[in-house]
Design a protein around this motif. Structure first.
Motif, PDB file in Angstrom:
ATOM      1  N   ASP A 101       0.841  -1.202   0.000  1.00 35.39           N
ATOM      2  CA  ASP A 101       0.000   0.000   0.000  1.00 35.39           C
ATOM      3  C   ASP A 101       0.873   1.249   0.000  1.00 35.39           C
ATOM      4  O   ASP A 101       1.967   1.268   0.565  1.00 35.39           O
ATOM      5  CB  ASP A 101      -0.936  -0.003   1.214  1.00 35.39           C
TER       6      ASP A 101
ATOM      7  N   VAL B 252      -5.318   6.093  -1.784  1.00 40.09           N
ATOM      8  CA  VAL B 252      -4.865   4.853  -1.138  1.00 40.09           C
ATOM      9  C   VAL B 252      -4.619   3.859  -2.268  1.00 40.09           C
ATOM     10  O   VAL B 252      -5.562   3.352  -2.880  1.00 40.09           O
ATOM     11  CB  VAL B 252      -5.913   4.323  -0.141  1.00 40.09           C
TER      12      VAL B 252
ATOM     13  N   ILE C 180      -3.146   0.426  -3.842  1.00 40.64           N
ATOM     14  CA  ILE C 180      -2.899  -0.960  -3.428  1.00 40.64           C
ATOM     15  C   ILE C 180      -2.323  -1.740  -4.598  1.00 40.64           C
ATOM     16  O   ILE C 180      -2.784  -1.607  -5.740  1.00 40.64           O
ATOM     17  CB  ILE C 180      -4.212  -1.623  -2.956  1.00 40.64           C
TER      18      ILE C 180
ATOM     19  N   GLU D   6      -3.271   3.047   9.478  1.00 42.17           N
ATOM     20  CA  GLU D   6      -4.439   2.218   9.782  1.00 42.17           C
ATOM     21  C   GLU D   6      -5.739   2.928   9.427  1.00 42.17           C
ATOM     22  O   GLU D   6      -6.648   2.327   8.834  1.00 42.17           O
ATOM     23  CB  GLU D   6      -4.431   1.838  11.266  1.00 42.17           C
TER      24      GLU D   6
ATOM     25  N   MET E  50      -6.324   2.958   5.662  1.00 41.36           N
ATOM     26  CA  MET E  50      -6.653   1.615   5.176  1.00 41.36           C
ATOM     27  C   MET E  50      -8.087   1.246   5.560  1.00 41.36           C
ATOM     28  O   MET E  50      -8.828   0.658   4.764  1.00 41.36           O
ATOM     29  CB  MET E  50      -5.672   0.577   5.737  1.00 41.36           C
TER      30      MET E  50
ATOM     31  N   ASN F 270     -11.090   0.280   2.945  1.00 36.80           N
ATOM     32  CA  ASN F 270     -11.819  -0.985   3.078  1.00 36.80           C
ATOM     33  C   ASN F 270     -13.317  -0.749   3.263  1.00 36.80           C
ATOM     34  O   ASN F 270     -14.152  -1.456   2.693  1.00 36.80           O
ATOM     35  CB  ASN F 270     -11.272  -1.778   4.270  1.00 36.80           C
TER      36      ASN F 270
ATOM     37  N   THR G 177      -6.965  -3.936   1.062  1.00 41.16           N
ATOM     38  CA  THR G 177      -5.683  -3.217   1.090  1.00 41.16           C
ATOM     39  C   THR G 177      -4.431  -4.093   1.206  1.00 41.16           C
ATOM     40  O   THR G 177      -3.331  -3.547   1.245  1.00 41.16           O
ATOM     41  CB  THR G 177      -5.695  -2.216   2.258  1.00 41.16           C
ATOM     42  N   SER G 178      -4.563  -5.422   1.256  1.00 41.09           N
ATOM     43  CA  SER G 178      -3.355  -6.270   1.406  1.00 41.09           C
ATOM     44  C   SER G 178      -3.402  -7.509   0.522  1.00 41.09           C
ATOM     45  O   SER G 178      -3.297  -8.637   1.003  1.00 41.09           O
ATOM     46  CB  SER G 178      -3.188  -6.688   2.871  1.00 41.09           C
TER      47      SER G 178
ATOM     48  N   ASP H 281      -8.486 -10.343  -0.193  1.00 42.02           N
ATOM     49  CA  ASP H 281      -8.285  -9.040  -0.836  1.00 42.02           C
ATOM     50  C   ASP H 281      -8.210  -9.188  -2.352  1.00 42.02           C
ATOM     51  O   ASP H 281      -8.730  -8.350  -3.103  1.00 42.02           O
ATOM     52  CB  ASP H 281      -7.011  -8.373  -0.310  1.00 42.02           C
TER      53      ASP H 281
END
Length: 822
Positions: free
Chosen positions: A349, A365, A367, A522, A525, A529, A635-636, A643
């Motif tokens: 990210d 953001v 990814i 955090e 993210m 999400n 995000t991962s 994801d």
């Protein structure tokens, strides 16, 4: 007959019958009926029903004779095992091998002693885990119940004594308790057919009549070799049997090695042991590589990627074509950076920031676009789906994808063009959201920050990109505050980290501190999400909604909340949980109150365990802990397969695709949830091993800790500075004889009424650290005069020599119950 006014005649005192003597044949029979078991003197006494000092002396005399005759062997302390290895080999030899062996070559198996069976009423191996008359064993002469009285379910091992079988189907009913001698050697995750027998404590009880599917017939453990025969003692304490390994299947493994054994024969007779073959040897037990590799094998984690997967990954081109760039929104000229742990290599990210003409900020953001490289139907896809998650052990990462992708093609390394899937937000400086955009992008990261470097920019307000980082940090604080106003919960677990040398030996243990840099990443993210999940949910206003992978977290069950409230009340904290809308407020208030107090970790840890577990599902049920109506994992994708699933679904809908069938997606969600749980257990096991290894170098040293658990055997103490947990045995607590008061979560001294409860601070000395069992033993610091200590030690020694029937300091008959294994 006595008249109402007449005093009753005194009842005649019943004479106790003289206990029967213990014969040498009974002692030998205890070993021949359990040819692979190691029996301690106390176990032997319980099996033979010893109640007097005279019987104990008889057992000691018989053991001495049997050792002299070479029939039993002393292993260590007072533990013995049958020494006639030929008889053992014959007893455990696969049936096919027994038939092919010449009769003259076979040793005579000692007969079972019927006097022992007569004493217990049935085979003592079966009888040991249930009261007489409670149940029957397979092979009894009762008529079989109707086939309709069977249930199919999955085995969930609970203790070495029993398991639960979780029935299949939504309306399948309660879990069924099955004692391990009636499991037919089923292991965790096996699918079995259970015959319902009765109920106990309101729970249904049954016996396994058939193992329908063995999920993974492999066991990891320490090899014990006697003569030419091997026995594998499992590392997992819930595995309730040892595995016999014949000489030709040891494959040069030695006594004390840590091995992986595949079970090749499961016997019908519960008195025999499964037979297996060593398929991987990790080296001498206790070493770093041996133990970490054993943990990987124990949890079924892969050691390497299949060759075809590596070949496929190496064949992917790293060149980004102009036509691919043209299909994407270009962020290469926008300020972009990554913030990750200092030792990270997979950067999945990145954040971009740009000021708009209206004074707002556009925060991107970005990814890693993993699904651009990992296509459906490929070997990479199949392997990633199977692994479902990367696993982070103390000294290594077991990646979901090969290094070529995770650390190379997909990793958002600085100063390189990278393909991304992005969530872009228009926000003001108060964190208010105006617009959201989702789509495929290309970025060029200007800087790779570690968390420490980013934190330095936040605290000093100086350095490269300090202005951008501080703008985003201020936004993150306001977004976070809004989350908590909406009902998010603040409880957090503390993450234990290690400083290791080149050989993996722990040099130090510390608790990872979460600072603003961590919280900033955090929050953004979480925002991505949440907004991805809301976007897909709102694409269709009527049911069925578009299929999506959600991360859901149910509200805690009221009964569990009330139990937690009663526990917290023992520490003086009052929780009002009657109003469901106020639960998060109450829990957050408690979290603030306990901050910095000795009971903080105990209460916060228990609060987290009270919560439901988060899972992946296609059902848009919301996330209680985060206070989000809809939430996904987007995000991962380098380290989480769900994801990747979310990326594919979002792209499909952005391109105008129709609704996707939910059933196969739900199946993949269940698989990913199960793999996530397995990975978490493996990570905990590796942490526990390293904690024990670290404390092994601290034996004799003193630490301050808090009481973190209480059992009938003792109390658990967690050391404050490094979170290592060990046990102080209840019989070793100085100054009194203590008893467990489980209703009030405490232990109480019988004479001086001293109370020890959860959260109490204690000074302890490290007594021992067992790497093989992954246990730590403490003793309390005792500042009393030496004369008092000496007198108490003599009293304890005298009590330990009392015959059965006397009561120990816990108030229970000696040997009257088994302590739980740690």
């Amino acid at each position: 007959m006595n008249t109402p006014n007449e005093p009753k005649a005194p009842r005649a005192k019943r004479e106790k019958p003289e206990p029967a003597p213990i014969s040498q044949q009974q002692v030998l029979s205890a070993f021949t009926e359990n040819p692979t078991k190691v029996l301690a003197y106390r176990q032997l006494s319980r099996r033979l029903g010893v109640t007097t000092k005279g019987q104990r002396e008889e057992i000691f005399a018989h053991i001495k004779v049997l050792r002299k005759q070479g029939l039993i062997t002393l292993l260590q302390n007072d533990e013995y095992r049958l020494a006639d290895t030929n008889a053992v080999a014959t007893a455990l030899m696969p049936s096919s091998a027994r038939k092919s062996t010449k009769k003259a070559d076979l040793p005579v198996e000692p007969p079972r002693n019927r006097s022992v069976q007569a004493t217990f009423g049935q085979d003592p191996i079966v009888h040991r885990r249930r009261a007489a008359g409670f149940d029957y064993v397979d092979g009894d002469d009762r008529p079989e119940r109707a086939p309709s009285n069977t249930v199919i379910g999955t085995v969930d091992l609970a203790t070495p004594n029993f398991a639960f079988v979780v029935p299949e189907g939504v309306d399948a009913g309660d879990d069924i308790r099955v004692f391990t001698d009636q499991l037919k050697f089923a292991l965790q995750g096996d699918v079995v057919r259970v015959r319902l027998r009765s109920s106990r404590d309101g729970r249904p009880v049954g016996d396994v009549v058939e193992v329908l599917k063995r999920q993974r017939p492999e066991v990891v453990g320490r090899l014990q070799v006697q003569g030419t025969l091997g026995f594998v003692k499992p590392d997992n304490r819930k595995v309730y049997f040892d595995v016999f390994v014949p000489p030709h299947l040891l494959h040069e493994s030695r006594n004390g090695d840590k091995v992986l054994v595949r079970i090749t024969e499961f016997p019908e007779d519960s008195g025999r042991q499964p037979v297996g073959e060593v398929i991987r040897n990790f080296g001498a037990a206790g070493g770093n590589e041996a133990e970490i590799n054993a943990i990987m094998a124990e949890f079924g984690l892969p050691f390497e990627f299949p060759e075809e997967v590596e070949t496929e990954s190496e064949g992917i081109s790293e060149v980004i074509g102009e036509d691919e760039i043209a299909r994407r929104r270009d962020f290469r000229n926008v300020t972009t950076f990554t913030i990750d742990p200092a030792d990270a290599k997979d950067f999945d990210d990145a954040l971009s920031i740009e000021k708009l003409e209206n004074g707002h900020w556009e925060i991107g953001v970005h990814i890693a676009d993993v699904t651009h490289y990992v296509r459906p139907g490929t070997e990479l896809e199949r392997e990633g789906k199977h692994r479902a998650t990367s696993v982070y052990l103390v000294d290594r990462v077991i990646p979901m994808l090969p290094e070529r992708l995770s650390n190379g093609l997909c990793s958002l390394r600085p100063h390189e063009d990278k393909l991304t899937f992005s969530a872009v937000f228009e926000l003001d400086e108060a964190g208010k959201l105006y617009e959201s955009w989702f789509g495929k992008t290309i970025i060029h990261s200007n800087r790779r920050f570690s968390y420490e470097e980013a934190q330095e920019r936040i605290e000093s307000k100086a350095g490269d990109y300090a202005e951008e980082i501080n703008v985003m940090n201020d936004m993150a604080h306001k977004i976070c505050a809004q989350r908590f106003r909406q009902g998010a919960i603040t409880f957090e677990t503390q993450e234990v980290k290690f400083r290791l040398d080149a050989a993996g030996k722990p040099l130090g243990v510390y608790v990872k501190e979460r600072k603003d840099a961590h919280k900033m990443i955090e929050e953004f993210m979480l925002l991505a999400n949440r907004k991805v999940a809301e976007f897909v949910f709102n694409l269709k206003k009527t049911k069925p909604r578009f299929t999506m992978v959600y991360r859901t977290h149910d509200a805690p069950e009221p009964e569990r909340l009330q139990t937690f409230a009663l526990f917290a009340q023992k520490f003086g904290y009052k929780l009002k949980l009657e109003n469901p809308k106020k639960i998060s407020t109450e829990l957050n208030s408690l979290s603030s109150e306990v901050m910095g107090k000795p009971e903080q970790n105990v209460l916060q840890g228990l609060a987290i365990r009270t919560m439901a577990k988060a899972i992946y599902t296609t059902e848009p049920l919301g996330h209680f802990g985060l206070a989000f109506d809809h939430y996904s994992h987007f995000t991962s994708p380098i380290r989480r397969y769900p994801d990747m699933m979310a990326h594919r679904l979002l792209e499909h809908y952005l391109l105008g695709g129709k609704n996707v069938d939910a059933e196969p997606v739900e199946d993949e969600c269940k698989h990913s949830s199960a793999r996530e749980k397995l990975a978490a257990n493996a990570e905990r096991a590796s942490i526990k091993f390293k904690q024990v290894e670290f404390m092994a170098a601290e034996i004799g040293n003193t630490f301050k800790g808090v009481v973190s658990g209480l059992t009938e055997r003792g109390m658990y103490i967690e050391i404050e500075e490094n979170k290592c947990e060990g046990m102080v045995r209840i019989s070793d607590i100085p100054g009194d004889f203590f008893e467990l008061d489980k209703d009030n979560y405490r232990i109480v001294g019988r004479n001086n009424k001293r109370i020890i409860q959860f959260g109490d601070e204690m000074m302890v000395v490290v007594k021992s650290a067992n790497l093989l069992d992954r246990t730590i033993d403490f003793e309390l610091v005792d500042d009393r005069p030496d004369s008092v200590k000496k007198r108490e030690a003599e009293e304890r020694k005298q009590r330990s020599s009392e015959p059965r029937g006397y009561r120990d300091h816990s108030g229970s008959p000696k040997g009257g119950h088994k302590g739980k294994r740690r």
